[in-house]
Scaffold this motif. Structure first.
Motif, PDB file in Angstrom:
ATOM      1  N   CYS A   1       0.805  -1.223   0.000  1.00  0.00           N
ATOM      2  CA  CYS A   1       0.000   0.000   0.000  1.00  0.00           C
ATOM      3  C   CYS A   1       0.835   1.269   0.000  1.00  0.00           C
TER       4      CYS A   1
ATOM      5  N   PRO B   1      -2.658  -5.958   2.631  1.00  0.00           N
ATOM      6  CA  PRO B   1      -3.092  -5.108   3.752  1.00  0.00           C
ATOM      7  C   PRO B   1      -1.960  -4.224   4.264  1.00  0.00           C
TER       8      PRO B   1
ATOM      9  N   GLN C   1     -14.335  -2.228   3.525  1.00  0.00           N
ATOM     10  CA  GLN C   1     -13.286  -3.224   3.716  1.00  0.00           C
ATOM     11  C   GLN C   1     -11.992  -2.796   3.007  1.00  0.00           C
TER      12      GLN C   1
ATOM     13  N   ARG D   1     -10.329   0.064   4.982  1.00  0.00           N
ATOM     14  CA  ARG D   1      -9.684  -0.438   6.204  1.00  0.00           C
ATOM     15  C   ARG D   1      -8.417  -1.227   5.864  1.00  0.00           C
ATOM     16  N   MET D   2      -8.457  -1.963   4.773  1.00  0.00           N
ATOM     17  CA  MET D   2      -7.309  -2.787   4.383  1.00  0.00           C
ATOM     18  C   MET D   2      -6.110  -1.937   3.987  1.00  0.00           C
ATOM     19  N   VAL D   3      -6.356  -0.840   3.269  1.00  0.00           N
ATOM     20  CA  VAL D   3      -5.247  -0.001   2.804  1.00  0.00           C
ATOM     21  C   VAL D   3      -4.991   1.183   3.735  1.00  0.00           C
ATOM     22  N   ASN D   4      -5.707   1.228   4.859  1.00  0.00           N
ATOM     23  CA  ASN D   4      -5.495   2.247   5.888  1.00  0.00           C
ATOM     24  C   ASN D   4      -5.735   3.659   5.340  1.00  0.00           C
TER      25      ASN D   4
END
Length: 337
Positions: A132, A156, A254, A257-260
């Motif tokens: 990311c 992630p 989702q 949240r996964m890649v902040n």
């Protein structure tokens, strides 16, 4: 096919100089001193854009791109260009950068990658595994990847140490081998110094041994990018059971949240649309559909990459040597290599 790309610094790798040394009194009495290493001004800030795939026959062709940084982004002198050229393929040295990847370099790199894969197998779809980093996950880069027909699989955030192949299985061993090459060169030198410009050959030999000539198919499977999730390594299984892993496309929340990233921004929504949209577009195509063709290049015949050799110890080897070799081979932070 699965492909993983990521960057790492190679100019900051230095041999630690650890070993047996004389006590201060012995050094004073015998006038012993460590030789002064002349400053190698050719050893500029340099990063490696490493690339690995799950196809052993393709691996020797994947470009391993080096980004050396020179003052005012100039091109180095001809003698250094000659030293770069001697390393041969698949090494590529891109000049005029700041020594690290940016969006423009990332787009150029993706275009070059699709050209190599398309020339090798025009029917192969690329699933590109990226972390990311803002260099990878930005609108310009993702839009370019989508135009090229490259499917993007984002890892992630903050879990590259666990999920990214280059971090888990490659770069640690690569840097260790580079340090060993520097140490061997010092030992062979009459004054214990490394010749100017020797880093070019040391790095190229280590990258060729660790990345270019090695089969990474099993390593992809250990990190969940294989034919079955049952092949996942013990480190991943300690966080998630294999039977709980099912393929699916992330929702907007989702993905954020996964890649902040915040889920309410326009940028996050565009990134989610482009990343997920590539897979949705593929679902609408017939089963035998091929990706868009890339620029064709002539690929020479090269033998396929091979698995890492782990020779068994001799039957009469002392058990202390066998245990010591095993302990040296164990990683400090990641298990089940």
């Amino acid at each position: 096919m699965f492909i993983n790309m990521d960057e790492t610094q190679v100019s900051s790798i230095k041999h630690s100089g650890k070993g047996l040394v004389a006590i201060n009194k012995v050094k004073r009495d015998n006038l012993l001193s460590q030789p002064k290493q002349p400053r190698d001004r050719t050893d500029v800030k340099t990063s490696l854009m490493g690339t690995v795939c799950d196809c052993p026959a393709l691996q020797p062709f994947l470009p391993q791109v080096m980004l050396p940084k020179y003052t005012k982004r100039c091109v180095p002198p001809q003698r250094f260009l000659d030293a770069y050229a001697i390393t041969g393929g698949p090494f590529e040295y891109w000049h005029g950068s700041v020594g690290w990847t940016d969006s423009q370099i990332m787009k150029k790199r993706a275009t070059r990658l699709r050209s190599i894969v398309s020339s090798f197998n025009s029917d192969a779809w690329i699933v590109l595994i990226l972390d990311c980093s803002h260099v990878h996950l930005n609108v310009k880069t993702i839009a370019h990847l989508k135009r090229l027909g490259i499917l993007v699989l984002m890892l992630p955030a903050k879990l590259t140490w666990l999920c990214q192949l280059l971090h888990v299985y490659v770069y640690s061993g690569l840097k260790s081998l580079i340090r060993s090459g520097q140490c061997a060169l010092r030992l062979s030198s009459h004054d214990g110094s490394v010749p100017i410009g020797a880093w070019i050959d040391i790095n190229a030999k280590a990258i060729r041994e660790v990345i270019v000539d090695r089969d990474w198919q099993d390593s992809f499977a250990k990190l969940g990018a294989g034919d079955s999730v049952l092949d996942m390594n013990n480190q991943l299984r300690s966080y998630v059971a294999a039977e709980d892993v099912t393929p699916s496309l992330p929702t907007m929340d989702q993905f954020a949240r996964m890649v902040n990233r915040p889920s309410h921004t326009v940028i996050t929504a565009r990134l989610h649309s482009m990343v997920v949209g590539g897979f949705l577009d593929l679902q609408q195509l017939p089963l035998n559909a091929s990706p868009g063709p890339g620029a064709m290049v002539d690929l020479p015949y090269l033998p396929a990459a091979s698995k890492r050799a782990r020779p068994a110890p001799a039957d009469d080897a002392p058990w202390e040597d066998v245990v010591r070799k095993y302990l040296r081979r164990r990683p400090s932070g990641i298990s089940d290599l």
